[in-house]
Write a protein that holds these residues in place. Structure first.
Motif, short mmCIF file in Angstrom:
data_model
loop_
_atom_site.label_atom_id
_atom_site.label_comp_id
_atom_site.label_asym_id
_atom_site.label_seq_id
_atom_site.Cartn_x
_atom_site.Cartn_y
_atom_site.Cartn_z
N ARG A 30 -0.83 6.56 -18.69
CA ARG A 30 -0.23 6.29 -17.38
C ARG A 30 0.68 5.06 -17.44
NH1 ARG A 30 -5.97 6.79 -14.88
NH2 ARG A 30 -6.12 9.02 -14.59
N THR A 31 1.64 5.06 -16.53
CA THR A 31 2.54 3.94 -16.37
C THR A 31 2.78 3.71 -14.89
OG1 THR A 31 4.63 3.00 -17.09
CG2 THR A 31 4.66 5.32 -16.51
N ILE A 32 3.43 2.62 -14.57
CA ILE A 32 3.75 2.31 -13.17
C ILE A 32 5.27 2.28 -13.05
CG2 ILE A 32 3.49 0.65 -11.31
CD1 ILE A 32 0.98 -0.37 -12.82
N VAL A 33 5.80 3.14 -12.18
CA VAL A 33 7.25 3.25 -11.99
C VAL A 33 7.61 2.99 -10.53
CG1 VAL A 33 7.65 4.83 -13.91
CG2 VAL A 33 7.10 5.74 -11.68
N PRO A 34 8.77 2.37 -10.29
CA PRO A 34 9.22 2.19 -8.90
C PRO A 34 9.86 3.48 -8.38
CG PRO A 34 10.79 1.19 -10.40
CD PRO A 34 9.65 1.69 -11.23
N LEU A 35 9.53 3.84 -7.15
CA LEU A 35 10.10 5.04 -6.53
C LEU A 35 11.22 4.71 -5.55
CD1 LEU A 35 6.87 7.10 -5.78
CD2 LEU A 35 8.42 7.31 -7.72
N SER A 36 11.03 3.65 -4.77
CA SER A 36 12.08 3.27 -3.82
C SER A 36 11.99 1.78 -3.51
CB SER A 36 11.99 4.09 -2.52
OG SER A 36 10.78 3.83 -1.86
N LEU A 37 13.11 1.26 -3.08
CA LEU A 37 13.25 -0.15 -2.72
C LEU A 37 13.82 -0.17 -1.31
CD1 LEU A 37 13.06 -2.99 -4.08
CD2 LEU A 37 15.44 -2.73 -4.67
N TYR A 38 13.15 -0.86 -0.39
CA TYR A 38 13.57 -0.80 1.00
C TYR A 38 13.19 -2.07 1.75
CZ TYR A 38 8.70 0.72 1.43
OH TYR A 38 7.35 0.81 1.33
N PHE A 39 13.80 -2.23 2.92
CA PHE A 39 13.46 -3.33 3.82
C PHE A 39 12.49 -2.80 4.87
CE2 PHE A 39 17.42 -5.01 2.18
CZ PHE A 39 17.13 -6.36 2.09
N LYS A 40 11.42 -3.53 5.11
CA LYS A 40 10.46 -3.17 6.14
C LYS A 40 10.23 -4.41 6.99
CE LYS A 40 5.89 -1.18 6.78
NZ LYS A 40 4.71 -0.67 6.08
N ASN A 41 10.66 -4.35 8.22
CA ASN A 41 10.56 -5.49 9.15
C ASN A 41 11.17 -6.76 8.55
OD1 ASN A 41 9.21 -3.86 11.00
ND2 ASN A 41 7.25 -4.29 10.05
N GLY A 42 12.31 -6.61 7.89
CA GLY A 42 13.05 -7.74 7.35
C GLY A 42 12.59 -8.20 5.98
N ARG A 43 11.56 -7.60 5.42
CA ARG A 43 11.06 -8.00 4.10
C ARG A 43 11.32 -6.88 3.09
NH1 ARG A 43 8.21 -12.67 5.05
NH2 ARG A 43 7.15 -12.76 7.04
N VAL A 44 11.61 -7.28 1.85
CA VAL A 44 11.88 -6.30 0.80
C VAL A 44 10.56 -5.77 0.27
CG1 VAL A 44 12.93 -5.92 -1.45
CG2 VAL A 44 14.02 -7.46 0.17
N LYS A 45 10.44 -4.46 0.24
CA LYS A 45 9.25 -3.79 -0.30
C LYS A 45 9.69 -2.82 -1.38
CE LYS A 45 6.44 -5.49 2.84
NZ LYS A 45 5.30 -6.31 2.54
N VAL A 46 8.79 -2.55 -2.30
CA VAL A 46 9.04 -1.55 -3.33
C VAL A 46 7.86 -0.59 -3.35
CG1 VAL A 46 8.10 -2.98 -5.20
CG2 VAL A 46 9.70 -1.17 -5.75
N GLU A 47 8.17 0.70 -3.36
CA GLU A 47 7.12 1.71 -3.47
C GLU A 47 6.95 2.00 -4.96
OE1 GLU A 47 5.94 6.08 -1.71
OE2 GLU A 47 8.04 5.51 -1.77
N ILE A 48 5.75 1.70 -5.48
CA ILE A 48 5.48 1.95 -6.89
C ILE A 48 4.48 3.09 -7.00
CG2 ILE A 48 6.03 -0.37 -7.71
CD1 ILE A 48 3.01 -0.97 -7.69
N ALA A 49 4.49 3.75 -8.14
CA ALA A 49 3.60 4.89 -8.34
C ALA A 49 2.91 4.79 -9.68
CB ALA A 49 4.39 6.18 -8.27
#
Length: 161
Positions: free
Chosen positions: A107-126
């Motif tokens: 297994r590995t951890i990969v980023p799926l998306s990068l977005y702003f949520k309520n003014g803060r940068v979030k990254v969805e990792i899988a």
């Protein structure tokens, strides 16, 4: 500016479409990202690439590597390096779970998306497992068959009206 809304208050900056093709996604997590000011400004302009990105543990911390956030155009000597290592911000319990699942497996951890949520940068990792070439071909074939079936159904439906 940033590209597309995900939910109310969320603006998607970048997606890693290739990750869903190359990996079997098991779990997804939302993580914060420790960034510098010029990186946030570059992201607000809607510029980033997750294609070569991955997450790796150094000690007991999770770091995002290979993600390209280009230099801020109006930045001066305070500008950031485009492919620098960035710290992922998760709860300790989530970090421990991820570390156990990744350790000693394929297994590995990969980023799926990068977005702003309520003014803060979030990254969805899988948490993901790499697909073999024949798995990728099989998935593409299923997708193509589904499209052809939908096309045939819509043509048949058009013929009735």
């Amino acid at each position: 500016m940033a590209k597309k809304k995900k939910e109310p208050g969320e603006l998607v900056v970048a997606r890693n479409r290739k990750a869903r093709h190359d990996y079997l996604i098991e779990d997804t997590y939302e993580a914060g990202l420790a960034l510098r000011g010029t990186e946030v400004k570059a992201l607000r302009m809607g510029r980033a690439s997750l294609i070569d990105g991955f997450a790796i543990f150094y000690g007991d911390e999770l770091w995002l590597e290979g993600v390209h956030i280009p230099e801020y155009v109006q930045g001066t000597w305070t500008n950031h390096a485009p492919r620098r290592r960035r710290k992922l911000l998760l709860h300790r319990s989530e970090l421990d779970k991820l570390a156990l699942k990744v350790q000693g497996s394929r297994r590995t951890i990969v980023p799926l998306s990068l977005y702003f949520k309520n003014g803060r940068v979030k990254v969805e990792i899988a948490l993901a497992t790499g697909k073999r070439d024949y798995d990728k071909r099989h998935a593409l074939r299923e997708q193509q068959d589904r499209r052809e079936a939908d096309r045939a159904m819509s043509e048949q439906f058009k013929g009735r009206h």
